[in-house]
Design an enzyme around this catalytic site. Structure first.
Site, PDB file in Angstrom:
ATOM      1  CD  GLU A  89      40.459  -5.346  48.520  1.00 14.00           C
ATOM      2  OE1 GLU A  89      39.935  -4.945  49.576  1.00 14.00           O
ATOM      3  OE2 GLU A  89      39.888  -6.108  47.734  1.00 14.00           O
ATOM      4  CG  HIS A 123      33.056  -2.514  40.290  1.00  6.98           C
ATOM      5  ND1 HIS A 123      32.143  -1.920  41.107  1.00  6.98           N
ATOM      6  CD2 HIS A 123      33.542  -3.561  40.989  1.00  6.98           C
ATOM      7  CE1 HIS A 123      32.065  -2.589  42.244  1.00  6.98           C
ATOM      8  NE2 HIS A 123      32.906  -3.583  42.211  1.00  6.98           N
TER       9      HIS A 123
END
Lengths: 383, 467
Positions: B201, B270
């Protein structure tokens, strides 16, 4: 680069503390002695590593008289500019951080000589030399250092944040290592458009330990992006020597696990830099992907203006200056091999000094940005 | 005793799917682990395995049936020696304990954690009360599509229009998108413009920003915004600030997009809402649409916008359907909120999935004679304060709804703005409904408690109306 306590508004007081020997450690003679001793040990270690790492390659191909003269002038401009910037910082005209490039001039000047028009440059926060090498105007750079409206970023960027789309210079980035994915992305754009340009992405031995550097290496090799990674190994990440921070001290091997070729280059010899730069750029332009050049160089000044100078010996700095100085090497060759008259060099010196003095003068008298500039350039507004 | 084979869930947010194919037929004997059927959703396909040994006594849902709800009995397995005819006789009660433990093949890592039912109160979309955009010509045909399809269409249309637009991210190409948002793009635009990245990322966000500096228009997909925290330095320090730091020389036309906020049963790392994080940063534009039409019109606008945009989607909304105007080029203005429901008693401000609570609460309130005006912010930065203020001038009351945490959330920001700009019109304190101030728990009951509910919104609205 915000890795040191941000200096507060009153520049003068801290500089005094930094230069005024041990005022901060002076709790008692015993403590002072201990601090000095530990400082020597770390510095001695660093020096030993430095000696071991000095380049021992064969002499590089020579340059023409014109090329040597051009390199001499370009390096001298950077040195005189940086010396002036140091003085102006001392006068309180330049604020915040100011990282000088003195000692490392051969790296950008040699690489610039290896580039072609259209190639891009991106670097970290020790960036004044890169800007001058790409042909950016000394006045605009100095005025940015003083935070004036005539600066390249209208006074809103400062030392670490300057850009010139015209000169293909993409900054000037203050977060250590952040320019590496950015430069890789510029190379991605080159490949995407089928353009020939190569992006020269500079970073230091300190930044070479950032994770995003290796994320970039992986993608660059995977997609064969036209990027040359130039690791300016000046032996110290702030005050931490390479020996104390790096498991693999041969930075040319840092791309080995991604199959990126690399080489160590005597970054104090502009001829060696240019030759290696030409090899690396040809590799990248030829569609073979990234290439790593470890430039073994040295900065004479502190990491930034507030540097305690305790992590290396004075002797070490002095030896690099007298035995390896990039500008002196060229000067000697110009006089001895190319038979350039001393007067011609003096004329060049004067010319460079004039450019720097004019830049300093402009940067001192140019007005600060209009207060309305506070609110502009946050969002790009289309017409 | 015969066992029901139930329609399995491929992911915690799956509500229904297609029974693609039976691989066994009635009368076949099966043993534990045998693949007996294939099911698929718009996101993925998977195999259904038998969990018991016996005979496939009866197929209850034939091949090719669409929209089979999760947990519907799809077949009956008779234990060895049992009477197949008796076992296949219809029974009333489905015992939940027999729900099959199905492995989710080819499912994304974070979605595969538990075969949970999507039992949250927000699982079903409320009756759409969405008004067409004022600039949609009267008589425009409306097409029903999911948010996922609308986002895909927006990207495809912009990629057709402008060769500098490309999409990159994890699993966007060959896999067709971890949540199938980029489905079909690779086939149409090739791997030059639909780029699978390594799991990196920080690196690919920075690479995208560099490409944008050099003039391309990247769409960077984060598999979820939770993972974008690894890249937040590049989003904030490089993308958002460089235009300013360069005195306007460098522009950064990039879109960072992906699902944001809580999905279902995926735990604290998450399940996080980044609405207030990114909307804090000058230089960023932050969009968080609710409906499919807004998702399409605003994503197209974001891709054309010459500034960095953080486009916050929501996994649960991906499968929700809404009417979308059938127009060649449906582009919506950035920075404009929408009054989705008119009302005179209280203003409810929400965005993204918060709208599901807001709209349901408005229906509940109407039954009690409280008419709520519901505003969908759509763009979080720049925030359309005017629309909220105008509404509060009329209602005198305001409730904000968000799944994120309360401290320094957008509700706090809206509240402060109303105090500054509509103080004299307020008849009650602005009240926030938000996620609870805890990391998201995993257990179903605790997760439900941690999220806002329709009841919370109803209660808050009544409280500010002093009812």
């Amino acid at each position: 680069m915000a890795r040191e306590p941000r200096r507060s508004g009153q520049a003068g007081s801290e500089r005094t503390a930094a230069s005024g020997s041990d005022s901060k450690v002076a709790a008692g003679p015993a403590r002072r002695k201990a601090a000095a001793a530990s400082g020597r040990t770390a510095a001695a270690k660093a020096e030993a590593a430095l000696n071991a790492a000095l380049p021992q390659s064969a002499p590089p191909p020579g340059l023409s008289r014109e090329a040597e003269l051009e390199a001499y002038r370009a390096m001298l401009l950077i040195r005189r500019f940086e010396e002036k910037a140091g003085q102006m910082y001392g006068m309180g005209l330049i604020g915040g951080f100011c990282h000088l490039y003195i000692g490392q001039e051969a790296v950008v000047v040699g690489m610039q000589a290896a580039m072609k028009p259209g190639d891009q440059v991106i670097t970290g926060y020790r960036d004044h030399g890169h800007m001058l090498a790409t042909g950016m105007d000394a006045k605009g750079v100095m005025a940015e250092l003083t935070g004036r409206r005539g600066g390249y970023s209208k006074g809103k960027g400062g030392s670490m944040h300057m850009f010139s789309v015209e000169k293909r210079f993409y900054g000037g980035h203050g977060i250590v290592g952040a320019q590496v994915p950015l430069g890789t992305g510029i190379a991605f754009a080159n490949r995407y458009r089928g353009e020939e340009a190569v992006c020269l992405t500079y970073f230091g031995d300190g930044a070479a330990n950032q994770g995003q550097v290796y994320e970039s290496f992986n993608m660059a090799e995977l997609w064969r992006l036209p990027v040359v990674y130039i690791i300016e190994n000046n032996k110290y990440a702030m005050g931490t020597s390479v020996a104390r921070s790096s498991a693999q001290q041969d930075f040319s091997k840092r791309g080995a696990s991604f199959n990126i070729p690399g080489e160590q280059v005597d970054g104090m010899d502009v001829r060696a830099v240019k030759a290696a730069g030409e090899r690396a750029i040809a590799w990248a332009r030829g569609g073979k992907g990234p290439y790593i050049l470890e430039m073994q160089t040295y900065r004479y000044r502190g990491h930034s203006m507030s540097d305690p100078a305790k992590y290396r010996t004075r002797d070490e700095v002095e030896r690099m200056r007298t035995e390896h100085d990039a500008i002196e090497q060229v000067r000697k060759r110009l006089l001895e091999e190319h038979k350039v008259a001393e007067d011609e060099l003096k004329r060049l010196d004067a010319e460079v000094r004039q450019i720097v003095n004019e830049a300093a003068d402009f940067a001192t008298h140019d007005p600060e940005p209009d207060p309305a500039e506070l609110w502009t350039d946050v969002i790009y507004e289309t017409a | 005793m015969p066992t029901d084979v139930l329609m399995p869930a491929l992911s915690p947010t799956m509500e229904e799917g297609k029974l693609a194919k039976w691989l066994k037929k009635e009368g076949d004997s099966v043993k534990s682990g045998d693949v007996i059927a294939e099911i698929e959703t718009d996101k993925a396909t998977m195999e259904v395995e038998a969990v018991d040994e016996g005979v496939l006594a009866k197929i209850l849902v034939p091949d090719g049936t669409e929209n089979v709800a999760v947990n519907t009995p799809i077949a009956i397995i008779a234990a060895n020696g049992e009477d197949v005819a008796e076992a296949s006789a219809p029974r009333q009660k489905v015992e939940k304990a027999e729900q099959p433990e199905t492995p989710a093949k080819g499912e994304t890592e974070q979605a595969a954690k538990a075969p949970a039912k999507a039992a949250s109160a927000v699982a079903t979309p409320p009756a759409p009360a969405v008004q067409p955009e004022p600039d949609v010509p009267a008589g425009t045909e409306m097409v029903t599509m999911t948010v996922r399809e609308a986002l895909r269409d927006a990207m495809a249309e912009e990629m057709r229009r402008d060769g500098d637009v490309f999409v990159m991210g994890e699993e966007v190409a060959e896999y067709q998108g971890a949540y199938k948002v980029t489905q079909g793009l690779l086939q149409e635009f090739s791997d030059r413009r639909v780029v699978d990245t390594p799991i990196t990322e920080h690196g690919f966000a920075g690479l995208g920003v560099g490409a944008a500096f050099a003039g391309l228009k990247p769409i960077v997909e984060f598999m979820t915004f939770n993972f974008a925290m690894q890249a937040i330095d590049q989003i904030v320090n490089s993308a958002a600030k460089t235009h300013y730091m360069s005195g306007g020389q460098i522009i950064c036309p990039i879109v960072f997009r992906g699902p944001n906020g809580a999905a279902a049963r995926v735990g604290a790392q998450h399940s996080q809402d980044y609405s207030s994080w990114y909307s804090h940063v000058p230089g960023l534009t932050v969009i968080a649409p609710y409906s499919a039409a807004d998702a399409k019109g605003l994503l197209k606008a974001a891709i054309r916008y010459p500034n960095p945009v953080v486009f916050l989607e929501n996994e649960i909304l991906y499968g929700h359907s809404f009417p979308v105007p059938k127009l060649d080029d449906y582009v919506l203005p950035i920075g404009k909120a929408k009054v989705v429901r008119q009302g005179s008693d209280v203003t409810i401000v929400a965005w993204s999935i918060g709208m599901t609570y807001a709209l349901k609460a408005a229906e509940e309130l109407a039954k009690d004679g409280v008419e709520a005006e519901v505003i969908d912010l759509r763009t979080l930065r720049p925030m359309d304060t005017d629309t909220v203020v105008e509404s509060v001038k009329k209602t005198g009351r305001c409730v904000t709804v968000e799944e994120g945490w309360p401290q320094a959330g957008l509700g706090a920001e809206i509240s402060a703005r109303l105090m500054a700009e509509a103080f004299d019109y307020l008849d009650a304190p602005v009240t926030r409904v938000s996620g609870r101030d805890v990391p998201m728990p995993y257990a179903a009951n605790l997760e439900k408690l941690a999220l806002p509910s329709v009841a919370d919104v109803v209660e808050a609205a009544k409280a500010v109306c002093y009812r």
